[in-house]
Write a protein that holds these residues in place. Structure first.
Motif, mmCIF file in Angstrom:
data_model
loop_
_atom_site.group_PDB
_atom_site.id
_atom_site.type_symbol
_atom_site.label_atom_id
_atom_site.label_comp_id
_atom_site.label_asym_id
_atom_site.label_seq_id
_atom_site.Cartn_x
_atom_site.Cartn_y
_atom_site.Cartn_z
ATOM 1 N N GLN A 74 0.808 -1.221 0.000
ATOM 2 C CA GLN A 74 0.000 0.000 0.000
ATOM 3 C C GLN A 74 0.845 1.276 0.000
ATOM 4 N N THR A 149 -5.921 -6.798 4.757
ATOM 5 C CA THR A 149 -6.924 -5.738 4.912
ATOM 6 C C THR A 149 -8.065 -6.036 3.953
ATOM 7 N N GLN A 150 -9.170 -5.389 4.204
ATOM 8 C CA GLN A 150 -10.268 -5.499 3.243
ATOM 9 C C GLN A 150 -9.795 -4.897 1.934
ATOM 10 N N GLY A 151 -10.167 -5.509 0.831
ATOM 11 C CA GLY A 151 -9.734 -4.992 -0.460
ATOM 12 C C GLY A 151 -8.324 -5.410 -0.814
ATOM 13 N N THR A 175 -11.636 -11.750 7.883
ATOM 14 C CA THR A 175 -11.058 -11.281 9.141
ATOM 15 C C THR A 175 -9.763 -10.512 8.878
ATOM 16 N N PRO A 176 -9.801 -9.171 8.944
ATOM 17 C CA PRO A 176 -8.590 -8.390 8.656
ATOM 18 C C PRO A 176 -7.580 -8.486 9.796
ATOM 19 N N MET A 177 -6.338 -8.761 9.454
ATOM 20 C CA MET A 177 -5.289 -8.882 10.464
ATOM 21 C C MET A 177 -4.158 -7.895 10.210
ATOM 22 N N GLN A 178 -4.296 -7.034 9.234
ATOM 23 C CA GLN A 178 -3.328 -5.977 8.890
ATOM 24 C C GLN A 178 -2.029 -6.475 8.274
ATOM 25 N N ALA A 182 0.748 -11.498 11.237
ATOM 26 C CA ALA A 182 -0.410 -11.621 12.134
ATOM 27 C C ALA A 182 -1.386 -12.676 11.623
#
Ligand SMILES: Nc1ncnc2c1ncn2[C@@H]1O[C@H](COP(=O)(O)OP(=O)(O)OP(=O)(O)O)[C@@H](O)[C@H]1O
Ligand SMILES: [Mg+2]
Lengths: 344, 256, 286
Positions: A74, A149-151, A175-178, A182
């Motif tokens: 990102q 992340t989402q997306g 389930t977002p874990m960044q 993680a």
């Protein structure tokens, strides 16, 4: 690495606040080689640029390359938008599409590609989920699926699995874990049920007892164009010749990468030399005899000549839009410039 | 009931504060204690009320306190010590709440003491709304509400301006006329002592010893009509105290 | 009466004298030097400034002076907010976050006040616990997130725990600081009237510490909101923090600003609620 991204954010703000984003200079100097900055992640899939630099393919193109390391895809996309770096290579994400919509970045080629003959991304479940009967991807309904992340591309894969397996997308609990570490920790401890990931990470995970492989992504997504090469829209419009030279250098790096790690048609000495180059950026914290095998393990094909699978990109764009993870108005023309490489 | 101090001595570290003090406060009697600054008056009062243990000697109670006394030894503080988060009424009721008194009886007590201290119309006021004199009247009302055998008053009027102090002295005299409370009253204002004390005990500078005891026979409510006598007593006390005070003052500045 | 009149005449004559003598030295008022440094209430200044800034920002965005990569136009952010209302997602996000905030903050505050009182009242507890509080308070709770996930799972547990721990420490410190500052004379007064230990704690110490505890609440509520984003980093499908993180990942800056605005509104609301509570609980103050 961290300072790079922070500086990126700062300078982006400063530059844009002054409305100068369009004014920054990358005009080719008369004699001196053109300086370019390439963003990389510490992953084997980013080797082609490293190899191209190491073998002098960029020098041949009269390009003076500086690598800028990132922790995640990102910020790399944002850094291209801000003009801090010129070229990058990552999965198509909601962020990338959003920046394309804002007229900041363009996809100019394809990179990592799922192909039938080469081992690709794997679908994994935790031991607990496996014991509870999730032995194949079509039994994932009602289960949690880890994503960064989402997306993200993981989110895309999860939904494509649902589509093909014939259950509703909403039956997967995203389930977002960044961060990837993680997700790994959560999968190992059984806090999430499932995940999909490139073969070298998958291979390391399934060696232990906590994680079980239940399928392949290539069974659920046709000819998945996993990552793409992208640059700023400014380069695409004003510096076409520079982009062409970059892609020419990169293509030779891609050929060496495929020969060394994917097709394994290269001599051992050459492979060792290439591994040494890559090791400067990938698994650099481990000694070469440990890092070497890990670099080579589970390498996926990168499209020769940075060919781009437009159909796959279009499918991904449609998915992002259907999930409202990308603005509705974005067209393929906003996102992709197919004039540099072979598109199929 | 009589409150007795029996040969009390006390030190803080190696600072001797009180030296061999004996005195008694009889029923219905106001004993004023005067002395120069820092001579141990407050310490003496704390020992009297059981807030502090003397090094030697003892504070004693002779006879039983009245059966309806909720808190036989009750303090009235120089800084009033009112709870700012309770109204006038609430501050009085605070000291009744722990005694399992029926509600209406408590209400009657509160109304009574507020009336005696002329505070009835301020029952619902917050302490911050009251003048200094009113605050001290609340504190006195609170003290009266527990029906004390002896009130231990540490410079109760010294935070007030002189007019308010005069008014409150009159009030205290009236109150004594009605209730006949006994008190150990500390002050360094001799006019106050002469106005309110049945007996005046003068302490020397630190370490505090009893320097002089003066009994005044004139009834409290008549003293205002005997200015000559009271002034004479006050002057005599001042003569005795001046040297002590001067020495104490110098001593303090030496210490500092 | 006559005396009063005579008294009044004196200054009047003096003024007349002065006026007669004007030709000697001009009479002028003493210059006033007492102004400034006083807070007067200006109710709408903040609102006005806010509106002006938003308008300038919108103009900047519309004219392209502010690049839409740097900042979305306020109208775009408002559009994202409108989408949230239209789809009803706002209630999902808000209720998920409020649940975490309310549980995390109230349990954290309750335990914090209890421990703070114990630390303040019992010297043995103070000796044992206060070094731990000092040592653990400055640790960013985000750093402990991986541990929280192991201990409390990726469900609501770790999210509530992150907020709870973030709230706990400042509350402990505010509480025992507040108790330490309770006027000793009031406690001595309570003792002199023979009040029981419990009465002194309930009626003197706790109300005396209440102003400090409430300002601690103000801080801990802000900390809770700050930690919301961190708490919702892991495994949160809904919640304002999760929404902001998703907007960041998608580089949807309009949604990002909308999410941040929601946090601000949440912060303002909580601040207002605490002000109301303060005004009622501390109505004995000026
Ligand atoms: N708790 C304490 N610990 C140590 N020293 C104390 C303490 N309390 C009082 N002192 C000292 O003992 C001496 C007598 O104090 P005390 O307050 O009894 O005097 P006082 O006669 O009431 O003075 P003042 O007229 O100023 O009220 C002073 O020198 C004071 O500094
Ligand atoms: Mg004193």
């Amino acid at each position: 690495m961290i300072t790079t991204t922070r500086r990126t954010a700062l300078s982006m703000f400063a530059a844009t606040a002054l409305g100068l984003v369009a004014g920054a200079a990358l005009t080719p100097a008369a004699q001196a080689a053109d300086a370019i900055k390439i963003g990389i992640l510490s992953l084997t899939s980013h080797s082609p640029s490293i190899i191209a630099e190491g073998k002098g393919y960029f020098d041949e193109q009269d390009l003076d390359v500086e690598f800028v390391s990132f922790q995640a895809a990102q910020p790399m996309a944002v850094a291209i938008a801000s003009g801090d770096i010129d070229f990058g290579m990552t999965a198509i994400s909601g962020g990338l599409i959003s920046l394309a919509e804002k007229g900041a970045v363009r996809i100019i080629g394809g990179a990592l590609q799922e192909t039938p003959e080469i081992e690709g991304q794997k679908i994994l479940v935790s031991k607990a989920a496996h014991d509870a009967g999730v032995t194949s991807p079509d039994k994932l309904a009602g289960r949690s699926f880890g994503v960064t992340t989402q997306g993200s591309s993981f989110h895309y894969m999860a939904h494509k699995i649902a589509d093909k397996a014939g259950f509703d997308r909403s039956e997967l609990k995203i389930t977002p874990m960044q961060k990837v570490p993680a997700v790994i920790a959560a999968l190992k401890s059984g806090q999430i049920d499932a995940w999909s990931i490139v073969p070298n990470i998958a291979g390391a995970l399934t060696k232990g007892p906590e994680v079980v492989e239940i399928g392949k992504i290539s069974d659920y997504i046709d000819n998945y164009q996993v990552t793409t090469v992208f640059t700023s829209t400014r380069n695409v419009t004003d510096n076409r010749e520079l982009v062409t030279r970059f892609l020419a250098g990169l293509s030779k790096g891609i050929d060496d990468y495929n020969a060394a790690f994917v097709d394994k048609t290269m001599g051992a000495d050459d492979v060792a030399a290439i591994t040494g180059m890559v090791h400067q950026y990938v698994y650099a914290d481990q000694p070469i005899d440990k890092a070497g095998p890990r670099i080579a393990a589970g390498a996926m094909r990168i499209n020769s000549g940075a060919r781009l699978n437009v159909a796959s990109v279009e499918d991904q764009l449609k998915w992002f839009q259907s999930e409202k993870l990308a603005p509705e108005g974005v067209t393929m023309e906003d996102l992709v410039d197919t004039s540099f490489v072979e598109a199929y | 009931m009589e409150l007795i101090l029996d040969r009390v001595s006390h030190s803080y570290g190696n600072v001797e504060v009180l030296n061999d003090i004996s005195l008694s406060v009889g029923s219905g009697e106001i004993v004023c204690i005067v002395g120069p600054s820092g001579c141990g008056k407050s310490t003496l009062l704390r020992i009297l009320g059981g807030l502090e243990k003397p090094d030697s000697g003892a504070a004693l109670i002779a006879g039983d306190p009245p059966a309806d006394s909720l808190n036989p030894l009750t303090y009235v503080f120089q800084d009033f010590a009112l709870l700012p988060w309770r109204t006038v009424e609430g501050n009085v009721s605070l000291v009744l709440e722990d005694h399992a008194i029926p509600k209406d009886r408590a209400r009657a007590i509160i109304a009574d003491v507020l009336a005696r201290t002329k505070l009835s119309e301020f029952a619902g006021a917050w302490p911050r709304q009251l003048s200094g004199g009113m605050k001290q009247r609340v504190a006195i009302a609170r003290a009266l509400s527990v029906n004390p055998a002896v009130m231990l008053m540490d410079e109760p009027l010294s935070a007030l301006d002189s007019q308010t102090r005069d008014l409150l002295m009159d009030d205290l005299v009236d109150l004594w006329g009605q209730v006949g409370f006994s008190a150990c009253y500390i002050t360094h204002n001799l006019a106050e002592a002469v106005r309110l004390g049945h007996r005046i005990v003068m302490l020397s500078r630190r370490p505090g010893r009893i320097r002089e005891i003066v009994d005044i026979d004139i009834p409290l409510n008549e003293r205002i009509n005997h200015p000559a006598e009271t002034t004479a007593i006050q002057r005599r006390l001042w003569e005795a105290m001046r040297d002590e005070a001067r020495a104490a003052d110098r001593e303090l500045s030496d210490v500092a | 009466m006559s005396l009063d009149a005579a008294d009044l005449e004196q200054p009047r004559r003096a003024t007349a004298d002065l006026q007669q003598n004007r030709h000697v030295a001009a009479v002028k008022p003493v210059p006033f030097r007492g102004g400034g440094f006083v807070h007067t209430r200006h109710r709408f200044v903040a609102l006005f400034l806010f509106v002006v800034l938003v308008i300038l920002w919108e103009i900047g965005s519309q004219t392209g002076f502010i690049s839409n990569i740097a900042l979305p136009a306020p109208s775009e952010a408002a559009g994202a907010m409108a989408d949230l209302f239209e789809t009803g997602m706002i209630w999902k996000h808000l209720s998920a976050s409020l649940y975490r905030l309310v549980i995390g903050w109230s349990v954290g505050s309750l335990i914090g006040v209890t421990v703070g009182l114990a630390v303040a009242l019992f010297s043995i507890v103070r000796a044992g616990v206060s070094p731990f509080v000092s040592a653990l308070f400055p640790i960013p709770k985000i750093a402990l997130l991986p541990l929280f996930i192991i201990w409390f799972g990726i469900g609501e547990g770790s999210k509530v725990a992150t907020i709870l721990f973030g709230v706990f420490f400042p509350t402990v410190i505010a509480t025992y600081g507040g108790v330490d500052n309770v006027d000793r004379n009031l406690i001595r007064m309570g003792q002199s009237f023979g009040l029981s230990w419990l009465s002194i704690v309930r009626k003197i110490i706790i109300p005396g510490a209440l102003p400090a505890i409430l300002s601690g609440f103000r801080i801990s509520a802000s900390i809770a909101i700050i930690l919301l984003v961190a708490a919702e980093m892991i495994g949160a499908e809904f919640g304002i923090g999760a929404y902001i993180l998703m907007a960041g990942a998608l580089f949807a800056t309009d949604q990002l600003i909308a999410g941040v605005a929601m946090l601000s509104v949440l912060g303002l609301t909580v601040g207002w609620l605490i002000s109301r509570a303060e005004r009622w609980l501390l109505r004995w103050r000026a």
